[in-house]
Design a protein around this motif. Structure first.
Motif, PDB file in Angstrom:
ATOM      1  N   TRP A   1      62.956  70.669  24.939  1.00 34.08           N
ATOM      2  CA  TRP A   1      63.623  70.695  26.137  1.00 34.08           C
ATOM      3  C   TRP A   1      63.816  71.779  26.840  1.00 34.08           C
ATOM      4  O   TRP A   1      63.329  72.281  27.997  1.00 34.08           O
ATOM      5  N   VAL A   2      64.561  72.669  26.109  1.00 33.73           N
ATOM      6  CA  VAL A   2      64.682  74.048  26.654  1.00 33.73           C
ATOM      7  C   VAL A   2      63.497  74.930  27.120  1.00 33.73           C
ATOM      8  O   VAL A   2      63.378  75.831  28.067  1.00 33.73           O
ATOM      9  N   ALA A   3      62.492  74.965  26.121  1.00 32.67           N
ATOM     10  CA  ALA A   3      61.508  75.533  26.330  1.00 32.67           C
ATOM     11  C   ALA A   3      60.441  75.167  27.556  1.00 32.67           C
ATOM     12  O   ALA A   3      60.049  76.054  28.205  1.00 32.67           O
ATOM     13  N   SER A   4      60.623  74.024  27.936  1.00 38.87           N
ATOM     14  CA  SER A   4      59.901  73.535  28.834  1.00 38.87           C
ATOM     15  C   SER A   4      60.225  73.994  30.190  1.00 38.87           C
ATOM     16  O   SER A   4      59.764  73.987  31.378  1.00 38.87           O
ATOM     17  N   TYR A   5      61.807  74.047  30.449  1.00 40.20           N
ATOM     18  CA  TYR A   5      62.230  74.347  31.820  1.00 40.20           C
ATOM     19  C   TYR A   5      63.219  75.306  31.924  1.00 40.20           C
ATOM     20  O   TYR A   5      63.646  75.662  33.057  1.00 40.20           O
ATOM     21  N   TYR A   6      63.440  76.167  30.887  1.00 38.06           N
ATOM     22  CA  TYR A   6      64.331  77.346  31.116  1.00 38.06           C
ATOM     23  C   TYR A   6      63.630  78.487  30.727  1.00 38.06           C
ATOM     24  O   TYR A   6      62.383  78.614  29.929  1.00 38.06           O
ATOM     25  N   SER A   7      64.144  79.825  30.647  1.00 36.89           N
ATOM     26  CA  SER A   7      63.613  81.187  30.291  1.00 36.89           C
ATOM     27  C   SER A   7      63.472  81.306  28.779  1.00 36.89           C
ATOM     28  O   SER A   7      64.148  80.525  27.951  1.00 36.89           O
ATOM     29  N   GLU A   8      62.723  82.541  28.513  1.00 35.76           N
ATOM     30  CA  GLU A   8      62.862  82.949  26.961  1.00 35.76           C
ATOM     31  C   GLU A   8      64.047  83.304  26.632  1.00 35.76           C
ATOM     32  O   GLU A   8      64.325  83.022  25.351  1.00 35.76           O
ATOM     33  N   SER A   9      65.024  83.934  27.240  1.00 33.90           N
ATOM     34  CA  SER A   9      66.514  84.127  26.994  1.00 33.90           C
ATOM     35  C   SER A   9      67.206  82.888  26.676  1.00 33.90           C
ATOM     36  O   SER A   9      67.901  82.868  25.559  1.00 33.90           O
ATOM     37  N   ALA A  10      66.819  81.787  27.392  1.00 33.21           N
ATOM     38  CA  ALA A  10      67.499  80.445  27.043  1.00 33.21           C
ATOM     39  C   ALA A  10      67.079  80.109  25.641  1.00 33.21           C
ATOM     40  O   ALA A  10      67.749  79.469  24.698  1.00 33.21           O
TER      41      ALA A  10
ATOM     42  N   VAL B   1      54.845  78.406  26.644  1.00 29.07           N
ATOM     43  CA  VAL B   1      53.366  78.746  27.398  1.00 29.07           C
ATOM     44  C   VAL B   1      52.820  77.531  28.343  1.00 29.07           C
ATOM     45  O   VAL B   1      52.296  77.895  29.305  1.00 29.07           O
ATOM     46  N   GLY B   2      53.009  76.452  27.442  1.00 25.74           N
ATOM     47  CA  GLY B   2      52.098  75.276  28.119  1.00 25.74           C
ATOM     48  C   GLY B   2      53.031  75.111  29.434  1.00 25.74           C
ATOM     49  O   GLY B   2      52.243  74.815  30.313  1.00 25.74           O
ATOM     50  N   ALA B   3      54.607  75.074  29.400  1.00 27.73           N
ATOM     51  CA  ALA B   3      55.102  74.824  30.624  1.00 27.73           C
ATOM     52  C   ALA B   3      55.003  75.824  31.568  1.00 27.73           C
ATOM     53  O   ALA B   3      54.938  75.504  32.854  1.00 27.73           O
ATOM     54  N   SER B   4      54.777  76.969  31.130  1.00 28.70           N
ATOM     55  CA  SER B   4      54.348  77.898  32.332  1.00 28.70           C
ATOM     56  C   SER B   4      52.924  77.892  33.061  1.00 28.70           C
ATOM     57  O   SER B   4      53.060  78.176  34.097  1.00 28.70           O
ATOM     58  N   ARG B   5      52.226  77.504  32.085  1.00 28.04           N
ATOM     59  CA  ARG B   5      50.828  77.047  32.744  1.00 28.04           C
ATOM     60  C   ARG B   5      50.889  76.068  33.574  1.00 28.04           C
ATOM     61  O   ARG B   5      50.115  76.011  34.831  1.00 28.04           O
ATOM     62  N   THR B   6      51.566  75.031  33.089  1.00 31.86           N
ATOM     63  CA  THR B   6      51.728  73.867  33.956  1.00 31.86           C
ATOM     64  C   THR B   6      52.236  74.161  35.330  1.00 31.86           C
ATOM     65  O   THR B   6      51.831  73.599  36.611  1.00 31.86           O
ATOM     66  N   ARG B   7      53.289  74.942  35.216  1.00 26.09           N
ATOM     67  CA  ARG B   7      54.015  75.299  36.597  1.00 26.09           C
ATOM     68  C   ARG B   7      53.022  76.340  37.607  1.00 26.09           C
ATOM     69  O   ARG B   7      52.910  76.255  38.544  1.00 26.09           O
ATOM     70  N   ALA B   8      52.545  76.953  36.828  1.00 26.41           N
ATOM     71  CA  ALA B   8      51.483  77.905  37.552  1.00 26.41           C
ATOM     72  C   ALA B   8      50.408  77.012  38.314  1.00 26.41           C
ATOM     73  O   ALA B   8      49.912  77.380  39.412  1.00 26.41           O
ATOM     74  N   ASN B   9      49.707  76.030  37.453  1.00 24.05           N
ATOM     75  CA  ASN B   9      48.774  75.334  37.852  1.00 24.05           C
ATOM     76  C   ASN B   9      49.385  74.373  39.171  1.00 24.05           C
ATOM     77  O   ASN B   9      48.705  73.934  40.261  1.00 24.05           O
TER      78      ASN B   9
END
Length: 551
Positions: A117-126, A171-179
């Protein structure tokens, strides 16, 4: 009471927006997945190892997950920021830690849910902070139960696994947001391009509609792909009409013989024939003759190929027949004078009906009314009478021939629509009348029959000699029919049946009213019988040539 109703309505609207919020649904989805998994595991433990519920930490962890889930469903998340939502995975992490401390080490893998959950919507620090909280929880458990090599290995494997899952999810969430951002940009560019194309198309449409010359791009199946207002006006086409035959009939000469459908300008353009400034005469719905020069040119698309043909129609009536030009000017002036005069007389009538008008004002208004009525008569006498003789109204012809010519024109349309035509025109139907206006009537009646018969239907046209000495043409179709409620209104201007509107059948609702007026002017009758879902029968009855002469 109204205020209460308004408040209830506003509350219902707010509820709809709340439950329809995609952010809320996403939060509920994450929390419910964890809660349902924990409850199912707890149910299994209750069956296989019920003693675990004696551990206060296990029971407290399970209860905390349930409480957090209930709270997550009640809070309007659309009003809160992302930091407030982050409290949920943190509380879930603590609850799973309590489950883990309760003596059920396999439950520690439930930490994968808040980590994802946190990895999908929040930053690396979170994510690092949440993994630190999980590490702290596992370390406390080790100190409480004692450090053993086996426990230490389990903790290391757990933390490595959760870290790997978190990194992959982030990484997957970042790519999804970028796409998603890329797609949004592309969608915006496409929307802008589409808007520019639409605006350009509208400009082109305004440009071609401003031309006095009629133009149309003709497809090889007879479809008018692009056409302007002048083209529709000359051929008496509805705005959305796109198929041949047209309602304005083509003739080789004024008061001459009609041109067969396969030799009309549109039919020749469909076959790709090229010609320049060929003169034809059109007889329109307004009863006026128009001389038209027609040309067909190839539309060059570049590379040596063509992009269809362009049919060009130019009204040259005023050049060939100066009297027709004067008549058109007369009609235009008459129309322009009638409009303001009608408004003046209408308002004078309204004033005369009022009770608060003084006697002197009433006398003045009556003077205006009489002067307006006199001007109206002058317009009728001076401008409303055509200067040409109505020599078209005294022709001798066979109505059956007109019906055959009309059927020939509608045969391609009937074939394309899957409608069968049955013709029984063995009897001669002699008339002495306006053949050109009656051709319009027959075209309209047969065209309606083909249109409303629809695919798989049948249209029957037969000649008839009633006992009263008239001649008649009977047109029957097996189409959608007309309801009893609609039947009395079918001759009204712009009236269309409810079933025709529901099925999206094109039309203006003007044809039958015009046809009936033409038939009455010729001393005839137009009778229609119909049954909804069964079809319609139209009888066109006119006094025969002998009867007309005796009159």
């Amino acid at each position: 009471m109204q205020k209460g109703a308004g408040s209830a309505s506003a509350h219902a609207s707010s509820s709809v927006r709340y439950f329809g919020d995609s952010r809320c649904r996403s939060i509920w989805q994450w929390q419910l997945i964890l809660a349902s998994t924990a409850v199912m595991i707890a149910a299994g433990i209750a069956v296989l190892s019920p003693t675990m519920f004696g551990s206060w930490s296990f029971s407290a962890g399970l209860l905390l997950i349930i409480i957090v889930t209930v709270i997550s469903l009640a809070i309007p998340w659309q009003r809160l920021g992302a930091s407030a939502v982050a409290v949920l995975p943190v509380l879930d992490t603590i609850a799973i830690g309590l489950l883990d401390a309760g003596g059920a080490p396999p439950l520690s893998f439930l930490w994968v849910f808040p980590v994802a959950w946190v990895a999908s919507y929040y930053s690396e620090s979170a994510l690092v902070g949440l993994l630190g909280l999980i590490g702290t929880s596992t370390m406390l458990r080790l100190f409480l139960v004692g450090v053993t090599p086996e426990e230490a290995i389990n903790v290391v494997v757990l933390l490595i696994t959760l870290t790997f899952v978190g990194v992959i999810m982030q990484v997957g969430a970042s790519r999804t947001r970028a796409n998603k951002r890329l797609l949004q940009k592309q969608s915006t560019r496409i929307a802008h391009a589409l808007r520019r194309v639409t605006e350009q198309k509208a400009r082109n449409r305004r440009l071609i509609d401003s031309l006095d010359v009629g133009i149309a791009r003709v497809h090889d199946n007879g479809l008018l792909e692009v056409s302007n207002r002048a083209f529709h006006r000359l051929l008496a086409l509805d705005e959305n009409a796109g198929f041949h035959p047209t309602r304005a009939v083509e003739y080789r000469s004024r008061r001459g013989s009609p041109i067969p459908w396969n030799e009309t300008s549109i039919a020749r353009a469909t076959r790709g024939e090229l010609f320049v400034d060929e003169l034809v005469w059109l007889f329109g719905l307004d009863g006026q003759w128009r001389a038209v020069k027609s040309s067909v040119r190839v539309i060059e698309s570049g590379g040596g190929t063509n992009d269809g043909v362009l049919l060009i129609l130019e009204d040259v009536t005023s050049k060939i027949d100066p009297q027709a030009g004067r008549d058109e000017t007369r009609r235009t002036i008459s129309h322009e004078l009638r409009n303001p005069l009608t408004a003046i007389l209408g308002h004078v009538d309204l004033l005369l009906e009022r009770d608060d008008v003084s006697d002197s004002a009433r006398r003045q208004l009556e003077v205006v009314e009489r002067a307006g009525a006199r001007m109206e008569r002058l317009i009728d006498e001076g401008l409303g009478t055509a200067s040409v003789a109505y020599d078209d109204a005294d022709l001798e012809f066979d109505l059956a021939d007109i019906a055959r010519a009309s059927l020939e024109g509608f045969a391609p349309m009937a074939e394309a629509e899957g409608v069968t035509l049955k013709v029984y025109l063995d009897e001669v139907l002699p008339l002495c009348a306006d053949a050109f206006r009656l051709r319009q009537v027959v075209d309209n009646l047969i065209g309606n029959a083909v249109k409303y018969a629809q695919r798989g239907g049948t249209v029957t046209v037969r000649s008839l000699h009633p006992d009263d000495g008239d001649v008649a043409l009977v047109i029957t179709d097996t189409g959608i029919g007309i309801s009893e409620e609609d039947l009395p209104h079918i001759f009204e201007a712009e009236f269309r049946t409810q079933l025709a509107r529901e099925r999206g059948i094109p039309g203006t609702g003007l044809g039958l009213g015009i046809s009936r007026r033409i038939v009455i002017d010729q001393g005839g009758r137009l009778n229609i019988t119909s049954e909804l879902g069964q079809g319609t029968e139209v009888t066109l009855a006119l006094p025969s040539r002998l009867e007309r002469r005796s009159v």
